[in-house]
Enzyme design. Structure first.
Site, short mmCIF file in Angstrom:
data_model
loop_
_atom_site.label_atom_id
_atom_site.label_comp_id
_atom_site.label_asym_id
_atom_site.label_seq_id
_atom_site.Cartn_x
_atom_site.Cartn_y
_atom_site.Cartn_z
N HIS A 70 0.83 -1.21 0.00
CA HIS A 70 0.00 0.00 0.00
C HIS A 70 0.86 1.25 0.00
CE1 HIS A 70 0.77 -1.22 4.17
NE2 HIS A 70 0.80 0.07 4.45
N HIS A 121 0.92 5.29 1.07
CA HIS A 121 0.29 6.28 1.93
C HIS A 121 0.23 7.62 1.19
CE1 HIS A 121 0.58 4.09 5.86
NE2 HIS A 121 1.51 3.43 5.21
P1 5GP Z 1 1.91 0.42 7.34
O1 5GP Z 1 2.50 0.75 8.67
O2 5GP Z 1 1.77 -1.08 7.12
O3 5GP Z 1 2.59 1.10 6.20
O4 5GP Z 1 0.47 1.06 7.36
C1 5GP Z 1 -0.70 0.38 7.64
C2 5GP Z 1 -1.77 1.43 7.81
O5 5GP Z 1 -3.03 0.79 7.75
C3 5GP Z 1 -1.71 2.17 9.15
O6 5GP Z 1 -1.48 3.54 8.90
C4 5GP Z 1 -3.05 1.89 9.79
O7 5GP Z 1 -3.59 3.01 10.45
C5 5GP Z 1 -3.90 1.44 8.63
N1 5GP Z 1 -4.94 0.48 8.98
C6 5GP Z 1 -4.76 -0.67 9.70
N2 5GP Z 1 -5.92 -1.33 9.81
C7 5GP Z 1 -6.85 -0.59 9.16
C8 5GP Z 1 -8.25 -0.76 8.92
O8 5GP Z 1 -8.88 -1.74 9.35
N3 5GP Z 1 -8.88 0.20 8.20
C9 5GP Z 1 -8.21 1.29 7.70
N4 5GP Z 1 -8.93 2.17 7.00
N5 5GP Z 1 -6.89 1.48 7.90
C10 5GP Z 1 -6.23 0.56 8.62
#
Ligand code: 5GP
Ligand code: ZN
Length: 139
Positions: A101, A103
């Site tokens: 993903h 951001h």
């Molecule tokens: P990472 O740290 O893996 O780059 O980011 C994962 C992101 O996914 C985090 O910013 C977190 O807030 C978001 N996230 C985790 N679970 C959920 C969810 O169930 N729904 C949404 N909309 N975002 C989520």
């Protein structure tokens, strides 16, 4: 390709709700539930791929288009002064969800999220050697 234990695959399947802002056949973009700043969204491929290196390069155009379109709208909607586009790969880089993903983070002057801390190379030789090493490892 969908992974049962993947939270983003569940969002794509509609089993977990999300605040969707953009969707195509291949891509979904929705608000991050824990925004760095309000309006922070995630661009994800609908197919489950773990990280940057697992992504088929053919998806690149769709991802870029989603980042551009949704990113522009986020900036407009929030009145942001700028936008960070970022991707965390592997735990050490802060990846918490192992479905690739990007951001989209709206940024505001003086929002307190400073630039990441920078280091210096010991000398230009060190930088040149590392650049050569990296160059040599690219197929
Ligand atoms: P990472 O740290 O893996 O780059 O980011 C994962 C992101 O996914 C985090 O910013 C977190 O807030 C978001 N996230 C985790 N679970 C959920 C969810 O169930 N729904 C949404 N909309 N975002 C989520
Ligand atoms: Zn997934």
């Amino acid at each position: 390709m969908s992974h049962n234990d993947c939270i983003f695959c569940k969002i794509i399947a509609g089993d977990i709700p999300c605040f969707k802002v953009y969707e195509t056949d291949n891509i979904l973009c929705f608000l991050d539930i824990g925004p760095v700043n309000k309006g922070h969204a995630l661009v994800i491929p609908k197919e489950h791929h773990e990280n940057l290196w697992a992504l088929p390069t053919e998806l690149g155009k769709d991802i870029l288009e989603a980042c551009q379109k949704a990113g522009k709208a986020i900036v407009e909607a929030t009145g942001a002064d700028g936008l960070n586009v970022g991707m965390n790969n592997h735990e050490a880089a802060g990846q918490l969800v192992f479905h690739a993903h990007y951001h989209l983070i709206p940024r505001f002057k003086d929002d307190g999220h400073d630039h990441w801390q920078q280091q210096e190379y010991e000398n230009m030789d060190e930088a040149a050697q590392l650049a050569d090493k990296i160059k040599g490892l690219i197929d």
